[in-house]
Design a protein around this motif. Structure first.
Motif, PDB file in Angstrom:
ATOM      1  N   TRP A 162       0.842  -1.201   0.000  1.00  0.00           N
ATOM      2  CA  TRP A 162       0.000   0.000   0.000  1.00  0.00           C
ATOM      3  C   TRP A 162       0.881   1.256   0.000  1.00  0.00           C
ATOM      4  O   TRP A 162       0.629   2.203  -0.748  1.00  0.00           O
ATOM      5  CB  TRP A 162      -0.913  -0.002   1.226  1.00  0.00           C
ATOM      6  N   ASN A 202       0.988   4.064  -2.819  1.00  0.00           N
ATOM      7  CA  ASN A 202       0.672   5.447  -2.448  1.00  0.00           C
ATOM      8  C   ASN A 202       1.763   6.388  -2.969  1.00  0.00           C
ATOM      9  O   ASN A 202       1.466   7.475  -3.470  1.00  0.00           O
ATOM     10  CB  ASN A 202       0.529   5.572  -0.931  1.00  0.00           C
ATOM     11  N   GLN A 243      -8.049   2.473   6.094  1.00  0.00           N
ATOM     12  CA  GLN A 243      -7.577   2.224   4.732  1.00  0.00           C
ATOM     13  C   GLN A 243      -6.958   0.837   4.573  1.00  0.00           C
ATOM     14  O   GLN A 243      -7.119   0.200   3.545  1.00  0.00           O
ATOM     15  CB  GLN A 243      -6.549   3.291   4.329  1.00  0.00           C
ATOM     16  N   PRO A 270      -0.853   4.121   5.634  1.00  0.00           N
ATOM     17  CA  PRO A 270      -2.319   4.017   5.637  1.00  0.00           C
ATOM     18  C   PRO A 270      -2.908   4.173   7.034  1.00  0.00           C
ATOM     19  O   PRO A 270      -2.286   3.822   8.029  1.00  0.00           O
ATOM     20  CB  PRO A 270      -2.565   2.606   5.111  1.00  0.00           C
TER      21      PRO A 270
END
Length: 191
Positions: free
Chosen positions: A48, A52, A164, A160
């Protein structure tokens, strides 16, 4: 389900159906593989964070990270760099890592500057260390000053939030448990 001392206790008794009993036994065994489960969680969080970065903060907040100032872009171009946010030299992005054990799962950064970008900083003064004046290029041209009042770094979320990451971790664990049950010869359907 009964609540005792603030902790939920789940008890399941199954009689008769061998396939269901076998599945429950296997799920209990999988639950004891905490090191593997935590590794999957850490890898999900690390993926993640990298995604991102690639999307310049669009996973962390709608619209992504705050744009770079014109002065920052001028400085980067002078050094042959680009205008990708937080990716001038690649050191911060390259420091993304994850660790896990039977006790926990972690994903984050090895670069201490990550904290400044995650939370932002208050305004601060920049003064020369070796010379009498600071000399730097701005969007308006070259400037010499004894001191610069920096407005502080804008918060650019890198990691996160619980909201999320939780659905992604649950999905990854669901797939892992399903694969383990299939290896045990059980029929499994995932959503």
């Amino acid at each position: 389900m009964a609540i005792t001392g603030g902790s939920p206790i789940i008890s399941v008794n199954v009689k008769g159906d061998r396939e269901l009993q076998s599945a429950i036994t296997k799920v209990r065994e999988i639950g004891k593989k905490l090191e593997t489960i935590h590794r999957l969680m850490a890898l999900e969080a690390e993926a993640w964070i990298k995604q991102n970065f690639q999307q310049e903060g669009k996973l962390a907040k709608p619209g992504g990270w705050a744009k770079l100032s014109p002065n920052t872009i001028v400085q980067r171009r002078k050094k042959g760099g680009g205008a990708k946010i937080l990716q001038d030299k690649g050191l911060l992005r390259g420091s993304v890592n994850s660790t896990s054990s039977s006790r926990d799962a972690r994903a984050g950064f090895g670069d201490k500057k990550a904290v400044w970008h995650q939370a932002g900083t208050p305004p601060y003064k920049i003064r020369p260390k070796r010379k009498r004046l600071l000399r730097f290029l701005t969007a308006s041209g070259w400037v010499s000053k004894k001191e610069v009042s920096h407005p502080g770094l804008i918060s650019r979320p890198l990691i996160p939030s619980k909201a999320q990451i939780l659905p992604l971790v649950i999905k990854r664990l669901d797939l892992y448990v399903a694969a383990e049950l299939r290896k045990a010869g059980l029929k499994v359907r995932t959503t």
